[in-house]
Motif scaffolding. Structure first.
Motif, mmCIF file in Angstrom:
data_model
loop_
_atom_site.group_PDB
_atom_site.id
_atom_site.type_symbol
_atom_site.label_atom_id
_atom_site.label_comp_id
_atom_site.label_asym_id
_atom_site.label_seq_id
_atom_site.Cartn_x
_atom_site.Cartn_y
_atom_site.Cartn_z
ATOM 1 N N ASP A 294 0.831 -1.199 0.000
ATOM 2 C CA ASP A 294 0.000 0.000 0.000
ATOM 3 C C ASP A 294 0.868 1.252 0.000
ATOM 4 O OD1 ASP A 294 -2.277 -1.394 -0.151
ATOM 5 O OD2 ASP A 294 -2.940 -1.076 1.907
ATOM 6 N N ALA A 295 1.941 1.226 0.790
ATOM 7 C CA ALA A 295 2.831 2.379 0.841
ATOM 8 C C ALA A 295 3.427 2.653 -0.543
ATOM 9 C CB ALA A 295 3.936 2.148 1.861
ATOM 10 N N CYS A 296 3.858 1.580 -1.222
ATOM 11 C CA CYS A 296 4.425 1.759 -2.569
ATOM 12 C C CYS A 296 3.374 2.306 -3.524
ATOM 13 C CB CYS A 296 4.958 0.441 -3.105
ATOM 14 S SG CYS A 296 6.392 -0.142 -2.216
ATOM 15 N N LYS A 309 6.269 11.469 -0.190
ATOM 16 C CA LYS A 309 7.596 10.906 -0.387
ATOM 17 C C LYS A 309 8.344 10.779 0.940
ATOM 18 C CE LYS A 309 11.431 11.746 -3.440
ATOM 19 N NZ LYS A 309 12.123 12.742 -4.234
ATOM 20 N N TRP A 310 8.292 11.855 1.708
ATOM 21 C CA TRP A 310 9.023 11.864 2.973
ATOM 22 C C TRP A 310 8.471 10.830 3.940
ATOM 23 C CZ3 TRP A 310 13.141 12.987 5.485
ATOM 24 C CH2 TRP A 310 13.108 13.066 6.874
ATOM 25 N N GLN A 314 10.218 7.408 5.596
ATOM 26 C CA GLN A 314 10.217 7.123 7.030
ATOM 27 C C GLN A 314 9.633 5.742 7.296
ATOM 28 O OE1 GLN A 314 12.278 9.596 7.858
ATOM 29 N NE2 GLN A 314 11.158 9.910 9.754
ATOM 30 N N PHE A 315 8.526 5.437 6.633
ATOM 31 C CA PHE A 315 7.877 4.147 6.836
ATOM 32 C C PHE A 315 8.802 3.002 6.420
ATOM 33 C CE2 PHE A 315 5.551 0.636 4.828
ATOM 34 C CZ PHE A 315 4.956 0.104 5.961
ATOM 35 N N MET A 316 9.454 3.165 5.259
ATOM 36 C CA MET A 316 10.259 2.061 4.723
ATOM 37 C C MET A 316 11.460 1.723 5.608
ATOM 38 S SD MET A 316 8.909 0.647 2.186
ATOM 39 C CE MET A 316 10.093 -0.243 1.174
ATOM 40 N N GLU A 317 11.845 2.656 6.493
ATOM 41 C CA GLU A 317 12.948 2.340 7.393
ATOM 42 C C GLU A 317 12.593 1.186 8.326
ATOM 43 O OE1 GLU A 317 14.501 5.775 9.356
ATOM 44 O OE2 GLU A 317 14.905 6.748 7.445
ATOM 45 N N LEU A 318 11.304 1.022 8.600
ATOM 46 C CA LEU A 318 10.884 -0.051 9.502
ATOM 47 C C LEU A 318 11.129 -1.439 8.931
ATOM 48 C CD1 LEU A 318 7.626 1.314 11.069
ATOM 49 C CD2 LEU A 318 9.612 0.483 12.301
ATOM 50 N N PRO A 319 10.531 -1.748 7.742
ATOM 51 C CA PRO A 319 10.818 -3.074 7.197
ATOM 52 C C PRO A 319 12.319 -3.287 6.980
ATOM 53 C CG PRO A 319 9.421 -1.797 5.691
ATOM 54 C CD PRO A 319 9.533 -1.027 6.966
ATOM 55 N N ILE A 320 13.035 -2.202 6.674
ATOM 56 C CA ILE A 320 14.460 -2.360 6.412
ATOM 57 C C ILE A 320 15.218 -2.661 7.703
ATOM 58 C CG2 ILE A 320 16.526 -1.073 5.735
ATOM 59 C CD1 ILE A 320 14.807 0.189 3.512
ATOM 60 N N SER A 321 14.795 -2.044 8.805
ATOM 61 C CA SER A 321 15.544 -2.319 10.027
ATOM 62 C C SER A 321 15.013 -3.548 10.775
ATOM 63 C CB SER A 321 15.533 -1.090 10.943
ATOM 64 O OG SER A 321 14.200 -0.781 11.272
ATOM 65 N N LEU A 322 13.714 -3.815 10.653
ATOM 66 C CA LEU A 322 13.152 -4.923 11.441
ATOM 67 C C LEU A 322 13.345 -6.297 10.789
ATOM 68 C CD1 LEU A 322 9.805 -3.511 12.859
ATOM 69 C CD2 LEU A 322 11.940 -3.893 14.063
ATOM 70 N N ASN A 323 12.953 -6.385 9.526
ATOM 71 C CA ASN A 323 13.124 -7.688 8.873
ATOM 72 C C ASN A 323 13.517 -7.535 7.393
ATOM 73 O OD1 ASN A 323 10.631 -6.583 8.481
ATOM 74 N ND2 ASN A 323 9.492 -8.493 8.608
ATOM 75 N N PRO A 324 14.781 -7.156 7.172
ATOM 76 C CA PRO A 324 15.244 -6.889 5.808
ATOM 77 C C PRO A 324 15.102 -8.090 4.874
ATOM 78 C CG PRO A 324 17.083 -6.942 7.355
ATOM 79 C CD PRO A 324 15.849 -6.927 8.152
ATOM 80 N N ASP A 325 15.328 -9.292 5.409
ATOM 81 C CA ASP A 325 15.270 -10.466 4.527
ATOM 82 C C ASP A 325 13.870 -10.663 3.966
ATOM 83 O OD1 ASP A 325 17.895 -10.889 4.925
ATOM 84 O OD2 ASP A 325 17.567 -12.226 6.655
ATOM 85 N N SER A 347 13.100 7.025 -3.643
ATOM 86 C CA SER A 347 12.430 7.650 -2.505
ATOM 87 C C SER A 347 12.889 7.097 -1.162
ATOM 88 C CB SER A 347 10.921 7.472 -2.616
ATOM 89 O OG SER A 347 10.467 8.006 -3.816
ATOM 90 N N LEU A 348 13.844 6.183 -1.186
ATOM 91 C CA LEU A 348 14.332 5.666 0.091
ATOM 92 C C LEU A 348 15.280 6.682 0.712
ATOM 93 C CD1 LEU A 348 14.997 1.944 -0.815
ATOM 94 C CD2 LEU A 348 13.079 2.901 0.412
ATOM 95 N N SER A 349 15.294 6.748 2.032
ATOM 96 C CA SER A 349 16.081 7.805 2.671
ATOM 97 C C SER A 349 17.555 7.414 2.754
ATOM 98 C CB SER A 349 15.539 8.103 4.055
ATOM 99 O OG SER A 349 15.862 7.044 4.914
ATOM 100 N N ARG A 350 18.344 8.370 3.198
ATOM 101 C CA ARG A 350 19.787 8.217 3.233
ATOM 102 C C ARG A 350 20.234 7.042 4.092
ATOM 103 N NH1 ARG A 350 24.796 9.984 4.066
ATOM 104 N NH2 ARG A 350 24.772 9.786 6.310
#
Lengths: 522, 388
Positions: A294-296, A309-310, A314-325, A347-350
Motif C-alpha cells: 500500500d505504501a508503494c 515521499k518523505w 520514514q515508513f520504509m525504514e521499519l521493514p528495512i531495520s526490522l526484517n530486511p530479509d 524515494s528511500l532515505s539516506r
C-alpha cells in the motif's frame, strides 16, 4: 567523491586527465553520441601518446558533464531533454498545421514509422513528463468512520459500555501515562478518535496514544494481531484504497484525469502512512506485506505521491531495520514495472542507502544477492538479456538501466577486467540503440543519456580521474577570494550602493567565465 | 564540501538550471555524508517561500526533501545556516556570491529576524501554506537545538539579554488571535516589482487556525526550554518566572475559545505543567512555588486542593482551565506513589464545584473533566484488577 580511495587502481593519470581535458574543453565543438572505446580509456591504452590519443579520438563527452546526478529522480527531465521535447512537439504541430496529411490515421502511421506512435501521441496530447501515465490508488472515499458499537465489538470483551464524548488526545495520553484506564476501553476509545481525526492535525497524537496502548497490550493479550489488522484495513478503506487492485502487481495505467482532489486527502494519506509505521511492529507478515504494498502504491499515485515521499521513506525504514530479509524476498512481488522500481528506489532515505543497493540488485536481476562473484556474473547476464529483449521499448530499458545504476551505486570493482566488462556491455547496449541523442524519439535519447552518465560514473569511481577533475576546478580558486571581499564590502555599504553592486557583479561574472575557460585550456 | 562540487552546483544556478543544482544536493544527501554548506540550506529555505518562485513546483518539492534530509541527519545539523547571522565560515559561503539567490533574494539577507517571520505568518497571508511547510521543518530544527545544542540557536533569536523576549511572547500569542492588520512579505523591500497586493486573506479555515496555534504554542515551549530555571523550583525574579507571569497576563486576555486552543496545543509539555501551577497559585493567592521537575504529586495536590474559587469571574474560568491541564500533566509527571483515590476525589470535587457556578464559556474544560470522570468511573466499575 569516493573515487579518491581508488587512486591506485588506475595509475594512468595521464590518460584520465586527457579525458577530463576533453570533457571540459568540449563546450563549443559539435556533439557526437558514441561512447569512447574502452580501449582508449582503460590502462591498455597507456602506450598511446596524448597527442595520438586526441588525434584518434573523435568522441565528445559534453553530455557526461553532469554525471554526478546520475541517480537523481529527475535526471532525465533535465533542461536539454525539455528543449528536445519542446522541439519535438513543435515539429509535430507543424505536421498538423501544414495539413499535408488527410487523416489522423495517416499522420499516425507516418509518425509511427519513424518515431514510435505511442510516444508521439502522448507528446501531442500532453508534453509534460509525468502526465502521460497515471496511476490512481487513493480517492475521496465514501467509507464511514466506524461507530462506537463496531469498535466495541472489535476491542472489548465486556460490551455494555457507553462512551461517546470528544476527549482531547493530550488528556487521554495523560490518563494512559498514569495507567488509569483499562486497556480494552482505552483501545476502543483511542481507535475511535483516531478514525475521527484522520483528516486533521491531532491525528498524530492519537497515533502516539495507540502506540502506547499497543506496547502494553502486547504482553497481556493475544488478539492484538486481529485488532491491528482491523485498524489497518479500516484506515485503508477510509483513504479510498482500491482493494481490487491489491491482488495484482502495481502497473501504471492510462486513465483520464480525475475530478479535483479534496485537500484533506493528502493529510489523510500521510496519517495513514504514519499509522502503518506504528502498526507495523505489531503485525504479522501478511499484514506487513500489505502495508509495504500500500505504501508503494501511495507513492506512485499521481495525486498524492509527491506529498508522501518523505513519509514513505520514514515508513520504509521499519521493514528495512526490522526484517530486511523478508522485504528483500518479497519486494519483487510489489511490481514488475521497472518504472515503479525506480520511483521506490529514489524515494528511500539516506539511512537506507546500503540496503537500497540490495533491493535494486534483487529487482534488476530477479534474485537475491549472494556473493561478489556470482553477483557480478548475474549482472552481466541480465545486461545481455535486457539489451536482447529491449525490442524498441526504450522506456522500459531506461528504467531498467537506472535500476542497474542503483544496483552498482558506489560500487568498486575488484579488478579492472570487471570494470572493462561492464563498461563494454553498456557500450554495446548504447550501440544497439540507433540514432543520436538529438533524435526525435525522446525515450531513445533519454536512455542514451542515462547510459552515458552511468558509464562515466562507473569510470570515474574506479579510476583516479575524479580527484584530477577536482584539482582542475580547485585551481580556479584565487578569483574567488577577491570576490568574497567585494561582496562583504558591498553588503556593508549603504543602499545607494545596491545598484553599483549588481553592476560590478556582472563585470566580475564575465571576467570570471573567461578565466575559467582559460584554466581549462591550460 | 570541496569547491569542485560547489562549482558544479553554482554553475547550474548560473545557467538557470536550478532544479539541476537541487538534484546534485539531493544526490549528495542521499549517497554521501558530506555536510551541506549553510549557503545552500539557506538557498532551499529561500526557494520554499520566495514569491518569485512558483508554488507547487518541482523546485519546492526538492527543497522540502533536501531540508527534511538535513533535519533527519540530526547529528550533523549546521545550526549556523538557520541563524540570522551573516558571518559564515568559508565552507558555508558560496563561491559565487553575486548570484541573486545568495545575495538580495536570500531570506537571510532581508531586514528581518525570526520573529518577523512568525509575525508575518500570524497575519494569515495568502502564502501561509508555503510558510507553514517551511516552519514545520524549522520547528524540528529548533527542537533538536533544544535537545542537543543547549538551545543556542533559540538564544540567538532572543538577542542579547533576551531583548526580544517581550516581542516574541506577543507574536506567539498573535498566532491564537485573529490578525489585526495585513503585513508586508519579508521579501517586499528587495523585490524588483512589488507583489500584487491582494485583499484576500490566507486561510481563515479551521486547519490554518489550528496549525498556527500549534506553531505559537510550540514556540512558547521552546522559549521555555531555553530559559534557565532553578534545580527543582522556578526561582522568583528570574527570566523564567517573568516569562510565566507574562504568559499569565496575555493568557487571561484571550477569549474562551482561544484559551482552549492555547492549552490544547501546549500538549504534554513542561510549560503546561508549570504555567498551570502558576495560574492556580496566583488565583488562590498562595506563595508561588512552581515545580518544573517530576514530583510527588500527592503532596502538591494537597497543597493546591480546590477548596475555594477566586473571586474574579475571569479568574475563575482561568482557574478551571489551569486545573484541567494541571491534573493532566500531574498524571504524566507523577511518580509511583501516586494516589489514585485522591486524584479521583479532587476531580469530582472540582467538577461539582464548577457545575454550581453557572459560568459561561467553560463547556470545553468541563467536557474534558467529565470525560476523565466517566473513564475513571468505568474503570472502577469494570475491573479494578485490570488497572495495573
Amino acid at each position: 567523491m569516493n573515487a579518491s580511495n581508488n587512486i591506485s587502481k588506475f595509475p594512468d593519470l595521464d590518460n584520465s586527465s586527457k579525458l577530463i581535458d576533453h570533457i571540459l574543453d568540449s563546450d563549443d565543438s559539435e556533439e557526437l553520441d558514441e561512447l569512447p572505446d574502452i580501449s582508449s580509456l582503460v590502462p591498455s591504452a597507456r602506450a598511446q601518446s596524448r597527442k595520438q590519443y586526441l588525434k584518434n579520438d573523435s568522441s565528445n563527452s559534453s553530455t557526461y558533464r553532469w554525471n554526478i546526478d546520475l541517480l537523481s529522480s529527475t535526471a532525465t527531465i533535465d533542461d536539454s531533454v525539455a528543449k528536445r521535447r519542446k522541439l519535438a512537439v513543435q515539429n509535430l504541430l507543424q505536421y498538423d498545421s501544414t495539413q499535408t496529411f488527410q487523416t489522423g490515421d495517416e499522420i499516425d502511421e507516418l509518425i509511427g514509422k519513424s518515431v514510435g506512435s505511442n510516444v508521439l501521441n502522448v507528446l501531442r496530447s500532453n508534453p509534460i513528463y509525468d502526465d502521460d501515465l497515471r496511476y490512481e490508488y487513493c480517492s475521496n472515499s465514501k467509507a464511514r468512520v466506524p461507530d462506537w458499537n463496531t469498535l466495541k465489538a472489535e476491542c472489548l470483551k465486556d460490551n455494555d459500555l457507553e462512551f461517546n464524548e470528544g476527549i482531547i488526545p493530550t488528556t487521554f495520553g495523560d490518563l494512559l501515562s498514569a495507567k488509569l484506564v483499562p486497556l480494552d476501553i482505552a483501545l476502543s476509545i483511542c481507535s475511535l478518535q483516531f478514525f475521527r481525526s484522520l483528516g486533521d492535525t491531532t491525528c498524530s497524537e492519537w497515533i502516539a496514544n495507540l502506540e502506547k496502548i499497543f506496547y502494553s497490550y502486547k504482553s497481556s493479550s493475544n488478539n492484538l494481531n486481529q485488532i491491528v489488522r482491523f485498524i489497518f484495513e479500516t484506515t485503508a478503506d477510509m483513504i479510498g484504497i482500491d482493494l481490487a487492485k491489491r491482488q495484482v502487481p502495481i502497473q501504471l495505467e492510462r486513465t483520464s484525469a480525475s475530478e479535483n482532489l479534496k485537500s484533506n486527502l493528502k493529510i489523510k494519506v500521510i496519517n495513514f502512512l504514519k499509522c502503518c509505521g506504528t502498526l507495523y511492529r505489531f503485525s504479522d507478515d501478511t499484514v506487513r506485506f500489505e502495508m509495504i504494498q500500500d505504501a508503494c502504491r501511495i507513492l506512485i499515485d499521481n495525486q498524492v505521491g509527491s506529498f508522501c515521499k518523505w513519509q514513505f521513506s520514514q515508513f520504509m525504514e521499519l521493514p528495512i531495520s526490522l526484517n530486511p530479509d523478508f522485504l528483500i524476498s518479497n519486494i519483487h512481488k510489489v511490481s514488475e514495472s521497472p518504472r515503479v522500481w525506480v520511483t521506490i528506489l529514489s524515494s528511500l532515505s539516506r539511512s537506507c542507502q546500503k540496503f537500497r543497493k540490495k533491493i535494486a540488485f534483487t529487482l534488476f536481476v530477479g534474485k537475491q544477492s549472494k556473493n561478489d562473484d556470482s553477483d557480478f556474473s548475474s549482472l552481466c547476464q541480465r545486461l545481455d538479456e535486457i539489451s536482447a529483449s529491449c525490442n524498441n521499448d526504450y522506456t522500459t530499458l531506461l528504467y531498467q538501466i537506472r535500476t542497474f545504476g542503483y544496483a552498482v551505486d558506489e560500487k568498486h570493482f575488484k579488478t579492472n577486467e570487471r570494470l572493462e566488462c561492464l563498461l563494454e556491455k553498456l557500450r554495446k547496449i548504447d550501440l544497439t540503440i540507433s540514432g543520436s541523442t538529438d533524435h526525435l524519439l525522446l525515450s531513445r535519447c533519454e536512455v542514451k543519456d542515462c547510459i552515458h552518465r552511468l558509464f562515466m560514473v562507473l569510470y570515474y569511481l574506479n579510476t583516479n580521474s575524479a580527484p584530477e577533475l577536482e584539482r582542475i576546478i580547485e585551481s580556479d580558486l584565487p578569483n574567488n577570494n577577491k570576490q568574497k571581499d567585494r561582496y562583504f564590502k558591498d553588503k556593508t555599504s549603504n543602499l545607494s550602493m545596491k545598484e553599483n553592486k549588481s553592476f560590478s557583479a556582472k563585470k566580475v561574472k564575465k571576467g570570471k567565465k573567461k578565466n575559467k575557460r582559460q584554466a581549462y585550456k591550460r | 564540501m570541496n569547491s569542485a562540487l560547489k562549482a558544479i552546483i553554482e554553475l547550474c544556478i548560473e545557467e538557470d538550471l536550478l532544479p539541476k543544482s537541487l538534484d546534485v544536493l539531493e544526490y549528495l544527501l542521499s549517497t554521501t555524508s558530506i555536510p551541506i554548506p549553510a549557503c545552500y540550506i539557506r538557498m532551499c529555505i529561500t526557494l520554499l517561500v520566495h514569491p518569485e518562485y512558483p508554488t507547487s513546483s518541482n523546485i519546492q518539492e526538492s527543497c522540502n526533501w533536501i531540508l527534511q534530509q538535513v533535519v533527519e541527519n540530526r547529528s550533523k545539523i549546521n545550526f549556523d545556516a538557520w541563524s540570522f547571522e551573516n558571518d559564515l565560515s568559508d565552507n558555508d559561503m558560496p563561491k559565487e556570491n553575486y548570484l541573486k539567490i545568495f545575495s538580495n533574494q536570500c531570506l537571510f539577507t532581508q531586514d528581518v529576524d525570526y520573529w518577523d517571520l512568525i509575525a508575518y505568518m500570524s497575519s494569515r497571508p495568502p502564502d501561509l501554506e508555503r510558510w507553514m511547510s517551511l516552519m514545520d521543518i524549522w520547528l524540528r530544527i529548533l527542537e533538536i537545538d533544544a535537545e542537543e545544542n543547549g538551545s543556542a540557536l533559540m538564544k540567538k533569536y532572543m538577542g542579547e539579554d533576551l531583548c526580544e523576549l517581550q516581542d516574541a511572547i506577543r507574536i506567539c500569542f498573535s498566532c491564537f488571535t485573529l490578525p489585526q492588520q495585513t503585513m508586508e512579505s519579508p521579501f517586499a523591500t528587495s523585490m524588483s516589482k512589488a507583489p500584487a497586493k491582494t485583499e484576500s486573506r490566507g486561510s481563515n479555515s479551521f486547519e490554518g487556525t489550528s496549525r498556527l496555534a500549534n506553531l505559537g504554542a510550540k514556540l512558547l515551549c521552546l522559549i521555555w526550554a531555553m530559559l534557565p530555571k532553578g534545580r527543582f523550583f522556578v526561582v522568583h525574579l528570574t527570566d523564567a518566572f517573568h516569562f510565566l507571569s507574562k504568559l499569565d497576563e496575555r493568557f487571561s486576555k484571550l477569549n474562551a475559545k482561544q484559551q482552549d486552543l492555547f492549552f490544547g496545543n501546549l500538549g504534554a509539555s513542561n510549560l503546561r505543567y508549570c504555567l498551570s501551577q502558576y495560574i492556580l497559585m496566583k488565583g488562590i493567592g498562595i506563595g508561588i512555588n512552581i515545580r518544573h521537575t517530576r514530583c510527588e504529586f500527592t503532596k502538591q495536590l494537597t497543597q493546591l486542593l480546590p477548596t475555594s474559587l477566586p473571586k474574579n469571574k475571569i479568574r475563575q474560568k482561568l482557574h478551571l482551565r489551569a486545573w484541567v491541564s494541571f491534573l493532566g500533566s500531574a498524571l504524566r509527571e507523577s511518580d509511583r506513589n501516586f494516589d489514585k483515590e485522591l486524584f479521583y476525589t479532587t476531580l469530582k470535587q472540582l467538577y461539582t464545584m464548577y457545575q454550581q457556578t453557572e459560568l459561561v464559556g467553560i463547556d470545553r474544560p468541563m467536557a474534558i473533566l467529565k470525560d476523565m470522570l466517566v473513564l475513571l468511573d468505568i474503570s472502577k466499575k469494570l475491573s479494578l484488577d485490570k488497572i495495573v
